[in-house]
Design an enzyme around this catalytic site. Structure first.
Site, PDB file in Angstrom:
ATOM      1  N   GLU A 274       4.067  60.055  53.307  1.00  0.00           N
ATOM      2  CA  GLU A 274       3.569  61.162  52.474  1.00  0.00           C
ATOM      3  C   GLU A 274       2.329  60.652  51.773  1.00  0.00           C
ATOM      4  O   GLU A 274       2.424  59.996  50.727  1.00  0.00           O
ATOM      5  CB  GLU A 274       4.612  61.525  51.412  1.00  0.00           C
ATOM      6  CG  GLU A 274       5.851  62.185  51.949  1.00  0.00           C
ATOM      7  CD  GLU A 274       5.659  63.672  52.182  1.00  0.00           C
ATOM      8  OE1 GLU A 274       4.507  64.160  52.118  1.00  0.00           O
ATOM      9  OE2 GLU A 274       6.666  64.335  52.435  1.00  0.00           O
ATOM     10  N   CYS A 308      -0.759  64.982  44.412  1.00  0.00           N
ATOM     11  CA  CYS A 308      -1.222  64.903  45.802  1.00  0.00           C
ATOM     12  C   CYS A 308      -1.698  66.277  46.253  1.00  0.00           C
ATOM     13  O   CYS A 308      -2.550  66.379  47.138  1.00  0.00           O
ATOM     14  CB  CYS A 308      -0.115  64.387  46.706  1.00  0.00           C
ATOM     15  SG  CYS A 308       1.419  65.299  46.528  1.00  0.00           S
TER      16      CYS A 308
END
Ligand code: NAD
Length: 523
Positions: A274, A308
């Site tokens: 990720e 993010c």
């Protein structure tokens, strides 16, 4: 908010008058956890709120890591035999503990990470929510029965626990990302080792400490089911390389993923990556401009640009760009920037000086590449000379230049313009990252095109909502250099299990698949 939220204890104010280090001690005492055995001089931990030192911790060295992995293997051998719904019971109990201590955990998270208290509470709520999700999942780990081409044969697929999960996490979601992976892995029958960011180890010790407490009180949970490794990248690399760590879930920068992914792949472990994003929103002329503005501001400035999924690129239609940017600059100018513990604050500090320096370097480069920068300057906050507060920057760019294609982990929103929708999608996809994206439009054709195979190439494609703030139910993750992993949500539990395909013959003959003949004259 659901009915169980009535169980949440009223907000408890931890006095910060004696400094944040004392508040941390109070919070650990309130959680009935101790930091004593973790104290040492390997890792100094600081609060981004004022730059003060919170604690100094002992780090785990190679020998400690080996022992941890060995213990996790032993724990796995016992845990995989506990029926999944009973594994879910441990997660249910843990979720209740987190719920009971939601306020204390939120304050600790804010003190160590610097996100504003309402976002910290949201993150702790996410941990609670994922516990509930995992409990439900513990009764839904299903396989398939597939039509066999052979008479009186049954073809099935089922799932078994995989092994030890090594989870490496980033500083910006210091609890949620771990909980996404770990609670799901636990119901799947795996044991887990958590290597949190070296910038947020205290939050990790608190969240894992409560899980260890729940496990100690649960008769079916073996020792060492969940462990925490404190250290830097070297510590994470040991997990990446270790042949007895079956799954390595790593959340962080692309640079980290390029290293960890290759290490895990080299030994044919299972990587779940990720990594960084460079998320864009397209604002079409038909958009509800008020909605687009609110969605843009939260996505671009929330968590001080350190998500993010933070909105980093705004692709506005040339007809509305001028007015939209004017309103955006005014709105960003009105944001309250200051202590994240103050309820009126919209934007707290950057994590540290390195983040501030990276932001200023990016703004300089943007200027060199023809950009016009609004905001982005350091903001002095009384009593916090060693902290790094900034006004989020809006940067009008003439084109998608080099700096725009990079993820700078700070509140910088680059504004680009487009003429026709195909051009907007090409700009949106014209970066190496592929995490989150959105379009603000009232035109159903544009909305559908954006979500079609010709549209956004990201793992997340939203319509009339910003790029950040995903719910836990949907699979979370992204494509291209974002790594392709899905830590949680939807069917990503399959990352934490191994698949078995089994054919059972209940006939008295032995037909071969694809009609292959292999006749032998034996009884
Ligand atoms: P980082 O890459 O510096 O560190 C993340 C973690 O990886 C830390 O625990 C660190 O110690 C460890 N690490 C770093 N290099 C390593 C190596 N070579 N081997 C093993 N471990 C290593 O990231 P950060 O600054 O903490 O977080 C910000 C980054 O994380 C941003 O790029 C952001 O987009 C990304 N992020 C992505 C997601 C997602 O779900 N896609 C979520 C959160 C953060």
């Amino acid at each position: 908010m659901n009915a169980l939220d009535t169980m949440i204890s009223p907000a408890t104010a931890y006095s910060v008058a004696g400094g944040f280090a004392d508040a941390v001690v109070d919070i650990f005492a309130h959680l009935d956890l101790s930091l004593d055995t973790r104290k040492g001089d390997g890792l100094a931990v600081f609060s981004p709120i004022d730059g003060s030192q919170l604690a100094s911790l002992r780090t785990d060295e190679a020998g400690d890591m080996d022992a941890m992995v060995a213990n996790a293997r032993t724990a796995f051998a016992a845990w995989r035999d506990v029926p999944a719904p009973h594994r879910g019971e441990l997660v249910r109990r843990y979720g209740l503990l987190v719920r009971e201590h939601k306020e204390a955990l939120s304050q600790l998270l804010t003190i160590e990470n610097g996100k504003i208290l309402t976002e910290a509470r949201g993150e702790v709520q996410e941990v609670i929510d994922i516990c509930e999700y995992a409990v439900g999942l513990s009764r839904q780990l299903f396989g398939l029965t597939i039509a066999s081409e052979r008479a009186e044969h049954r073809l099935t697929e089922y799932w078994h626990p995989l092994g030890v999960l090594g989870l490496i996490s980033a500083f910006n979601f210091p609890a949620a990302v771990w909980a996404w992976g770990t609670t799901v892995a636990l119901v799947c029958g795996d044991s887990a080792i958590w290597k949190p960011s070296e910038k947020t180890p205290l939050t990790a010790l608190a969240f894992a400490g409560l899980l260890q407490k729940a496990a100690a009180d649960y008769e079916f949970a073996p020792d060492h089911l969940v462990q925490v490794a404190i250290g830097d990248a070297a510590c994470g690399a040991i997990l990446a390389d270790h042949p007895d760590v079956a799954i390595v879930s790593a959340t962080g920068s692309v640079r980290m993923g390029q290293d960890v992914g290759v290490r895990v792949q080299r030994r044919f472990g299972r990587p779940v990556l990720e990594l960084g994003g460079n998320n864009a929103a397209i604002v079409a002329p038909s958009a509800d401009m008020g909605l687009a503005l609110r969605g843009t501001i939260f996505a671009a400035t929330g968590t001080c640009g350190q998500r993010c999924t933070t909105l980093r690129r705004l692709i506005a239609h040339e007809d509305i760009r001028g007015d939209f940017v004017k309103r955006l600059i005014a709105a960003v100018g009105s944001l309250n920037i200051g202590s994240p513990l103050d309820d009126a604050t919209h934007v707290g500090p950057l994590i540290d000086k390195a983040a501030f320096d990276a932001m200023q370097r990016a703004l300089e480069q943007a200027r060199r590449e023809g950009g016009t920068v609004h905001g982005g300057e350091r903001i002095e906050v009384a009593g916090s000379p060693n902290a790094y507060y900034v006004r989020p920057a809006i940067v009008e760019m003439p084109a998608q230049t080099d700096i725009v294609r990079e993820e700078t982990f700070a509140p910088i929103l680059y504004v680009l313009s487009y003429g026709d929708f195909a051009e907007a999608i090409a700009l949106q996809n014209g970066v190496s990252q592929g995490l989150s994206s959105s379009v603000f439009t009232s035109d159903v054709r544009e909305a559908e095109k954006f979500q079609s195979a010709q549209g956004s190439d990201c793992g997340i494609a939203n319509v009339n909502i910003g790029t950040s703030g995903a719910e836990i139910g949907g699979a979370f993750g992204g494509e291209k250099v974002t790594g392709g992993g899905r830590v949680s949500g939807s069917d990503s539990w399959k990352n934490y299990m191994r698949r078995v395909t089994a054919t059972v013959n209940y006939s008295t003959s032995l037909p071969l698949a694809q009609g292959v003949k292999f006749d032998l004259d034996i009884d």
